[in-house]
Write a protein that holds these residues in place. Structure first.
Motif, PDB file in Angstrom:
ATOM      1  N   GLY A  38       0.803  -1.092  -0.005  1.00  0.00           N
ATOM      2  CA  GLY A  38       0.239   0.038   0.046  1.00  0.00           C
ATOM      3  C   GLY A  38       0.720   1.222   0.035  1.00  0.00           C
ATOM      4  N   HIS A  39       2.144   1.132   0.194  1.00  0.00           N
ATOM      5  CA  HIS A  39       2.967   2.439   0.008  1.00  0.00           C
ATOM      6  C   HIS A  39       3.591   2.542  -1.273  1.00  0.00           C
ATOM      7  N   ILE A  40       3.869   3.495  -1.882  1.00  0.00           N
ATOM      8  CA  ILE A  40       4.507   3.914  -3.247  1.00  0.00           C
ATOM      9  C   ILE A  40       5.948   3.851  -2.729  1.00  0.00           C
ATOM     10  N   MET A  41       6.640   3.203  -3.596  1.00  0.00           N
ATOM     11  CA  MET A  41       8.134   3.303  -3.443  1.00  0.00           C
ATOM     12  C   MET A  41       8.571   4.175  -4.502  1.00  0.00           C
ATOM     13  N   GLU A  42       8.851   5.713  -3.941  1.00  0.00           N
ATOM     14  CA  GLU A  42       9.059   6.690  -4.722  1.00  0.00           C
ATOM     15  C   GLU A  42      10.292   6.537  -5.597  1.00  0.00           C
ATOM     16  N   GLU A  43      11.506   6.123  -5.032  1.00  0.00           N
ATOM     17  CA  GLU A  43      12.888   5.757  -5.597  1.00  0.00           C
ATOM     18  C   GLU A  43      12.750   4.931  -6.623  1.00  0.00           C
ATOM     19  N   ASN A  44      11.927   3.853  -6.384  1.00  0.00           N
ATOM     20  CA  ASN A  44      12.000   2.791  -7.367  1.00  0.00           C
ATOM     21  C   ASN A  44      11.039   3.289  -8.648  1.00  0.00           C
ATOM     22  N   LEU A  45      10.187   3.988  -8.242  1.00  0.00           N
ATOM     23  CA  LEU A  45       9.091   4.617  -9.330  1.00  0.00           C
ATOM     24  C   LEU A  45       9.916   5.481 -10.179  1.00  0.00           C
ATOM     25  N   LYS A  46      10.627   6.419  -9.595  1.00  0.00           N
ATOM     26  CA  LYS A  46      11.641   7.274 -10.317  1.00  0.00           C
ATOM     27  C   LYS A  46      12.773   6.566 -11.238  1.00  0.00           C
ATOM     28  N   LEU A  47      13.224   5.513 -10.680  1.00  0.00           N
ATOM     29  CA  LEU A  47      14.244   4.447 -11.336  1.00  0.00           C
ATOM     30  C   LEU A  47      13.598   3.932 -12.659  1.00  0.00           C
ATOM     31  N   SER A  48      12.350   3.681 -12.474  1.00  0.00           N
ATOM     32  CA  SER A  48      11.662   2.757 -13.539  1.00  0.00           C
ATOM     33  C   SER A  48      11.303   3.996 -14.855  1.00  0.00           C
ATOM     34  N   GLY A  49      11.716   5.439 -14.559  1.00  0.00           N
ATOM     35  CA  GLY A  49      11.214   6.375 -15.513  1.00  0.00           C
ATOM     36  C   GLY A  49       9.881   6.848 -15.390  1.00  0.00           C
ATOM     37  N   ASN A  50       9.090   6.411 -14.335  1.00  0.00           N
ATOM     38  CA  ASN A  50       7.805   6.838 -14.349  1.00  0.00           C
ATOM     39  C   ASN A  50       7.509   7.905 -13.171  1.00  0.00           C
ATOM     40  N   ASN A  51       6.284   8.452 -12.916  1.00  0.00           N
ATOM     41  CA  ASN A  51       5.863   9.342 -11.780  1.00  0.00           C
ATOM     42  C   ASN A  51       4.790   8.790 -11.204  1.00  0.00           C
ATOM     43  N   LYS A  52       4.114   9.410 -10.208  1.00  0.00           N
ATOM     44  CA  LYS A  52       3.061   9.195  -9.505  1.00  0.00           C
ATOM     45  C   LYS A  52       1.681   9.299 -10.508  1.00  0.00           C
ATOM     46  N   LYS A  53       1.622  10.177 -11.283  1.00  0.00           N
ATOM     47  CA  LYS A  53       0.761  10.208 -12.200  1.00  0.00           C
ATOM     48  C   LYS A  53       0.474   9.107 -13.085  1.00  0.00           C
ATOM     49  N   TRP A  54       1.811   8.481 -13.741  1.00  0.00           N
ATOM     50  CA  TRP A  54       1.483   7.474 -14.524  1.00  0.00           C
ATOM     51  C   TRP A  54       1.072   6.209 -13.640  1.00  0.00           C
ATOM     52  N   LEU A  55       1.534   6.053 -12.355  1.00  0.00           N
ATOM     53  CA  LEU A  55       1.215   5.136 -11.478  1.00  0.00           C
ATOM     54  C   LEU A  55      -0.326   4.906 -11.270  1.00  0.00           C
ATOM     55  N   GLU A  56      -1.002   6.159 -11.014  1.00  0.00           N
ATOM     56  CA  GLU A  56      -2.339   6.531 -10.689  1.00  0.00           C
ATOM     57  C   GLU A  56      -3.247   5.820 -12.102  1.00  0.00           C
ATOM     58  N   ASN A  57      -2.762   6.521 -13.101  1.00  0.00           N
ATOM     59  CA  ASN A  57      -3.416   6.004 -14.339  1.00  0.00           C
ATOM     60  C   ASN A  57      -3.352   4.646 -14.808  1.00  0.00           C
ATOM     61  N   GLU A  58      -2.187   4.068 -14.464  1.00  0.00           N
ATOM     62  CA  GLU A  58      -2.068   2.414 -14.676  1.00  0.00           C
ATOM     63  C   GLU A  58      -3.064   1.605 -13.752  1.00  0.00           C
ATOM     64  N   LEU A  59      -2.977   2.192 -12.598  1.00  0.00           N
ATOM     65  CA  LEU A  59      -3.944   1.357 -11.517  1.00  0.00           C
ATOM     66  C   LEU A  59      -5.375   1.743 -12.057  1.00  0.00           C
ATOM     67  N   GLN A  60      -5.714   3.030 -12.424  1.00  0.00           N
ATOM     68  CA  GLN A  60      -7.220   3.241 -12.823  1.00  0.00           C
ATOM     69  C   GLN A  60      -7.692   2.060 -14.047  1.00  0.00           C
ATOM     70  N   LYS A  61      -6.513   1.997 -14.734  1.00  0.00           N
ATOM     71  CA  LYS A  61      -6.739   0.921 -16.000  1.00  0.00           C
ATOM     72  C   LYS A  61      -7.043  -0.477 -15.384  1.00  0.00           C
ATOM     73  N   GLN A  62      -6.476  -0.810 -14.339  1.00  0.00           N
ATOM     74  CA  GLN A  62      -6.939  -2.033 -13.721  1.00  0.00           C
ATOM     75  C   GLN A  62      -7.988  -1.914 -12.671  1.00  0.00           C
ATOM     76  N   LYS A  63      -8.619  -0.841 -12.792  1.00  0.00           N
ATOM     77  CA  LYS A  63      -9.927  -0.676 -11.772  1.00  0.00           C
ATOM     78  C   LYS A  63      -9.544  -0.743 -10.511  1.00  0.00           C
ATOM     79  N   ILE A  64      -8.269  -0.224 -10.079  1.00  0.00           N
ATOM     80  CA  ILE A  64      -7.890   0.082  -8.624  1.00  0.00           C
ATOM     81  C   ILE A  64      -7.994   1.450  -8.339  1.00  0.00           C
ATOM     82  N   GLY A  65      -8.735   2.111  -7.614  1.00  0.00           N
ATOM     83  CA  GLY A  65      -8.832   3.569  -7.280  1.00  0.00           C
ATOM     84  C   GLY A  65      -7.819   4.079  -6.121  1.00  0.00           C
TER      85      GLY A  65
END
Length: 235
Positions: A176-203
């Motif tokens: 349930g916690h966003i791993m911000e350093e890993n997210l940055k290393l993957s080349g993405n940001n929180k906005k991208w993560l939120e969009n991807e979660l919404q695509k999988q119907k996770i709010g």
């Protein structure tokens, strides 16, 4: 009389260890982290003292086992809820080698000799470092290897296939916690993560147990669930 007492206290120590292990968890019987190792030998020493106690005060070591079990259970509970505490008690993975580069500083940090590392390479089937793309020291002291594409079991070079080198997947959400350093290393940001979660119907990210982003920027999500299979598939 003393022989009978040793038998009874030995049986009692086994019973105490059994319930202690059931409460703390089965990690004592699998791959051990440093913290699990210390935990195991301490409780084992107390149980041995209880088994050989002949002065009638066997309940002293028994009380110590109970107290120690409660403390270990409480620490285990805290590490499940807090990532920082989890890293403190169980450690974290250390990259020893990646993309042909050996990180000497990480070798010193993890107290691993290069000769021991080469032994582990050979044990895992790598007799030359040219076949290793990534090597990671895990929390339990084992080394995980990611081979170069040409060194994989199904040798793609022999099949004349133009294969792409696989890359590590990044854990971008954990419990349930966003791993911000890993997210940055993957080349993405929180906005991208939120969009991807919404695509999988996770709010809500709090509903995610673990989410991994692979080299193709694909997000694999595993939701939290209270369901658990009741059957043992191996018995």
């Amino acid at each position: 009389m003393e022989f009978i007492k040793i038998i009874l206290t030995s049986v009692g120590s086994i019973i105490a260890l059994f319930f202690s292990t059931k409460i703390i968890g089965n990690k004592q019987m699998s791959e051990l982290s440093m913290f699990d190792y210390i935990n195991g030998i301490t409780i084992g020493s107390i149980a041995a003292e209880m088994a050989t106690s002949l002065d009638g005060k066997f309940y002293y070591p028994l009380t110590a086992i109970v107290i120690y079990t409660v403390i270990m259970w409480f620490i285990s509970y805290l590490t499940e809820k807090n990532i920082k505490l989890r890293r403190f008690f169980t450690g974290r993975s250390i990259v020893l080698m990646q993309s042909g580069k050996i990180y000497q500083k990480n070798f010193k940090t993890s107290k691993i000799d290069i000769n021991d590392f080469l032994v582990q390479c050979r044990i895992n089937g790598f007799f030359t470092l040219d076949d290793v793309d990534t090597a990671i020291l895990e929390q339990n002291g084992k080394i995980s290897f990611l081979p170069k594409v040409q060194a994989r079991p199904a040798n793609v070079q022999d099949m004349n296939i133009a294969a792409k080198q696989e890359k590590l997947s990044f854990t971008v959400v954990l419990d349930g916690h966003i791993m911000e350093e890993n997210l940055k290393l993957s080349g993405n940001n929180k906005k991208w993560l939120e969009n991807e979660l919404q695509k999988q119907k996770i709010g809500n990210v709090k509903d995610v147990f673990i989410a991994l982003c692979d080299g193709n920027n694909t997000l694999s999500v595993y939701k939290k669930t209270d369901d658990s299979p009741k059957n043992d598939p191996f018995q």
